[in-house]
Design a protein around this motif. Structure first.
Motif, PDB file in Angstrom:
ATOM      1  N   LYS A  51       0.498  12.689  -8.609  1.00 20.31           N
ATOM      2  CA  LYS A  51       0.925  12.738  -7.093  1.00 20.31           C
ATOM      3  C   LYS A  51       0.004  12.639  -5.674  1.00 20.31           C
ATOM      4  O   LYS A  51      -1.228  12.912  -6.194  1.00 20.31           O
ATOM      5  CB  LYS A  51       2.146  13.160  -7.034  1.00 20.31           C
ATOM      6  CG  LYS A  51       2.620  12.613  -8.459  1.00 20.31           C
ATOM      7  CD  LYS A  51       3.637  11.222  -8.439  1.00 20.31           C
ATOM      8  CE  LYS A  51       4.741  10.934  -9.480  1.00 20.31           C
ATOM      9  NZ  LYS A  51       5.415   9.550  -9.016  1.00 20.31           N
ATOM     10  N   ASN A  52       0.408  12.415  -5.094  1.00 16.77           N
ATOM     11  CA  ASN A  52      -0.127  12.966  -3.613  1.00 16.77           C
ATOM     12  C   ASN A  52      -0.329  14.030  -3.881  1.00 16.77           C
ATOM     13  O   ASN A  52       0.706  14.945  -3.841  1.00 16.77           O
ATOM     14  CB  ASN A  52       0.457  11.585  -2.515  1.00 16.77           C
ATOM     15  CG  ASN A  52       2.452  12.256  -2.057  1.00 16.77           C
ATOM     16  OD1 ASN A  52       3.186  12.178  -2.785  1.00 16.77           O
ATOM     17  ND2 ASN A  52       1.885  13.937  -1.136  1.00 16.77           N
ATOM     18  N   ILE A 107      -4.078  11.430  -0.267  1.00 20.30           N
ATOM     19  CA  ILE A 107      -4.865  12.173  -1.053  1.00 20.30           C
ATOM     20  C   ILE A 107      -3.971  12.930  -1.806  1.00 20.30           C
ATOM     21  O   ILE A 107      -2.826  13.080  -1.957  1.00 20.30           O
ATOM     22  CB  ILE A 107      -4.373  13.223   0.637  1.00 20.30           C
ATOM     23  CG1 ILE A 107      -5.119  12.489   1.753  1.00 20.30           C
ATOM     24  CG2 ILE A 107      -4.994  14.754   0.148  1.00 20.30           C
ATOM     25  CD1 ILE A 107      -6.242  12.537   1.762  1.00 20.30           C
ATOM     26  N   GLY A 108      -4.983  12.393  -2.974  1.00 26.73           N
ATOM     27  CA  GLY A 108      -4.497  13.243  -4.647  1.00 26.73           C
ATOM     28  C   GLY A 108      -4.270  15.298  -4.757  1.00 26.73           C
ATOM     29  O   GLY A 108      -4.858  15.299  -3.594  1.00 26.73           O
ATOM     30  N   PRO A 120       1.809  14.258   2.243  1.00 24.99           N
ATOM     31  CA  PRO A 120       2.780  13.374   1.573  1.00 24.99           C
ATOM     32  C   PRO A 120       2.329  11.811   2.238  1.00 24.99           C
ATOM     33  O   PRO A 120       1.649  11.605   3.304  1.00 24.99           O
ATOM     34  CB  PRO A 120       3.956  13.182   2.651  1.00 24.99           C
ATOM     35  CG  PRO A 120       3.902  15.253   2.829  1.00 24.99           C
ATOM     36  CD  PRO A 120       2.908  15.090   3.857  1.00 24.99           C
ATOM     37  N   LEU A 121       2.553  11.266   1.307  1.00 24.65           N
ATOM     38  CA  LEU A 121       1.262   9.641   1.037  1.00 24.65           C
ATOM     39  C   LEU A 121       2.849   8.838   2.116  1.00 24.65           C
ATOM     40  O   LEU A 121       4.412   8.216   1.317  1.00 24.65           O
ATOM     41  CB  LEU A 121       1.234   8.923   0.103  1.00 24.65           C
ATOM     42  CG  LEU A 121       0.460   8.308  -0.019  1.00 24.65           C
ATOM     43  CD1 LEU A 121       0.019   7.539   0.457  1.00 24.65           C
ATOM     44  CD2 LEU A 121       0.469   6.514  -1.435  1.00 24.65           C
ATOM     45  N   GLN A 122       2.363   8.128   3.093  1.00 23.52           N
ATOM     46  CA  GLN A 122       3.635   7.435   4.003  1.00 23.52           C
ATOM     47  C   GLN A 122       3.127   6.006   3.879  1.00 23.52           C
ATOM     48  O   GLN A 122       1.877   5.929   4.291  1.00 23.52           O
ATOM     49  CB  GLN A 122       3.090   7.233   5.609  1.00 23.52           C
ATOM     50  CG  GLN A 122       4.618   8.263   5.315  1.00 23.52           C
ATOM     51  CD  GLN A 122       4.767   9.501   6.742  1.00 23.52           C
ATOM     52  OE1 GLN A 122       5.886  10.271   7.850  1.00 23.52           O
ATOM     53  NE2 GLN A 122       4.763   7.913   8.166  1.00 23.52           N
ATOM     54  N   TYR A 126       1.119  -1.159   0.114  1.00 25.59           N
ATOM     55  CA  TYR A 126      -0.252  -0.208  -0.500  1.00 25.59           C
ATOM     56  C   TYR A 126       0.901   1.447  -0.153  1.00 25.59           C
ATOM     57  O   TYR A 126       2.104   1.014   0.663  1.00 25.59           O
ATOM     58  CB  TYR A 126      -1.043   0.274   1.350  1.00 25.59           C
ATOM     59  CG  TYR A 126      -1.969   0.691   1.511  1.00 25.59           C
ATOM     60  CD1 TYR A 126      -2.657   1.639   0.280  1.00 25.59           C
ATOM     61  CD2 TYR A 126      -0.853   2.478   2.687  1.00 25.59           C
ATOM     62  CE1 TYR A 126      -3.382   3.110   0.691  1.00 25.59           C
ATOM     63  CE2 TYR A 126      -1.483   3.277   2.157  1.00 25.59           C
ATOM     64  CZ  TYR A 126      -2.919   4.140   1.488  1.00 25.59           C
ATOM     65  OH  TYR A 126      -3.427   5.305   2.032  1.00 25.59           O
ATOM     66  N   GLY A 127       0.623   2.203  -0.684  1.00 24.24           N
ATOM     67  CA  GLY A 127       0.937   3.288  -1.363  1.00 24.24           C
ATOM     68  C   GLY A 127       2.115   3.109  -2.137  1.00 24.24           C
ATOM     69  O   GLY A 127       3.074   4.563  -2.429  1.00 24.24           O
TER      70      GLY A 127
END
Length: 308
Positions: free
Chosen positions: A85-86, A108-109, A91-93, A69-70
């Motif tokens: 992208k995010n 969150i796009g 930031p996507l972790q 995931y991610g």
């Protein structure tokens, strides 16, 4: 001419109930034609399928580790417009980033991306707000909630592998999760009238050792290009090129998305899988998949009428 290019979870499962027969037939046809398929061919046909389901394809990251995931789309070759992208403020972790004091974050796009038409940007903004305000505890992720993942979105699924079944007229892409099945008709023309469906209508051909796929007619219902819930219109046109590496251990896909109702220019993305040995395991998505922690998850799909 193809009459349908997509199967939902219930119909797809029927394909796998006949899996042993289908695979045997595919193997027999391959033996007679000198390869796994022969229609719409120019050059070598890639061996994408395991005739006995002894191995499958598992998605990997750019560094070769299994995708989690991610881990979204890989970037396309230099000079091409890449995927959404995010959001820079969020930031996507993913699972690979977890550690002391670092938890997985929600997807969150970036709805401010200039490639998006106003309506698409606004739809993504609203979806983001639902998550950020707590109205929706978890954002929608199709295959996690037992929905087909669309084209090309289904290619991003990480948790279970997928398989190919090749014969002269059709290539099946079958995911272990819920036996989701996408059909690629080996012909050079789309149907005159394409009824929108989960995976649309895909037609394909072999070209110089690669599987080339052209898809239209993807339904817009609960259908997104990625984990950021990037939408599309009914004008979506997807082209994919699947290619084996020289050693046959990895599969690569280059994807082009065109939709002038949603995007200001074509968008390109890539994905990669590695060959993994192991048997098929049945997986029924809807079992034990309720909203047990009251996150206001999207409801699971339910049939409106009985099959019999």
């Amino acid at each position: 001419m193809p009459t349908s290019a997509s199967t939902g979870p219930r119909a797809a499962r029927k394909i796998m109930l006949l899996g042993a027969v289908a695979v045997t037939l595919c193997a027999a046809i391959a033996a007679c034609t000198g390869g796994p398929a022969s229609a719409q061919t120019s050059g070598k046909i890639p061996e994408l399928a395991s005739s006995t389901f002894e191995w499958a394809w598992v998605r990997v990251r750019a560094d070769g580790r299994n995708a989690l995931y991610g881990d979204g789309w890989l970037d396309p070759p230099a000079g091409l417009r890449g995927p959404i992208k995010n959001h820079p403020d969020h930031p996507l972790q993913g699972n690979v980033d977890r550690g002391p004091g670092r938890q997985v974050t929600l997807a969150i796009g970036n709805h401010l991306d200039p490639i998006l038409k106003p309506w698409a940007a606004e739809q993504m903004r609203i979806s983001n707000e639902e998550v950020l305000t707590g109205k929706r505890g978890m954002p929608f992720l199709a295959t996690s909630r037992c929905y087909p993942g669309s084209v090309p979105g289904q290619l991003l699924w990480t948790t279970e592998p997928f398989y190919f079944m090749q014969n002269p007229k059709t290539v099946h892409m079958v995911w272990q999760r819920d036996s989701l099945s996408r059909r690629i008709f080996m012909t050079d023309k789309h149907s005159e009238h394409v009824k929108p469906s989960w995976f649309g209508e895909s037609i394909g051909r072999y070209e110089n050792g690669e599987l080339m796929v052209d898809t239209i007619g993807v339904s817009t219902k609960m259908s997104y290009l990625d984990m950021f819930r990037t939408p599309h219109s009914d004008k979506l046109h997807v082209t994919e090129r699947f290619k084996l590496t020289a050693d046959g251990k990895f599969l690569e896909a280059q994807v082009k998305v065109e939709d002038d109702v949603t995007f200001n220019e074509p968008m390109y993305m890539a994905a990669r899988w590695r060959k993994q040995v192991g048997p098929w395991h049945e997986f029924i998505c809807a079992e034990n998949n309720g909203d047990l922690f009251s996150h206001n998850l999207f409801p699971l799909p339910e049939a409106k009428q009985l099959d019999f």
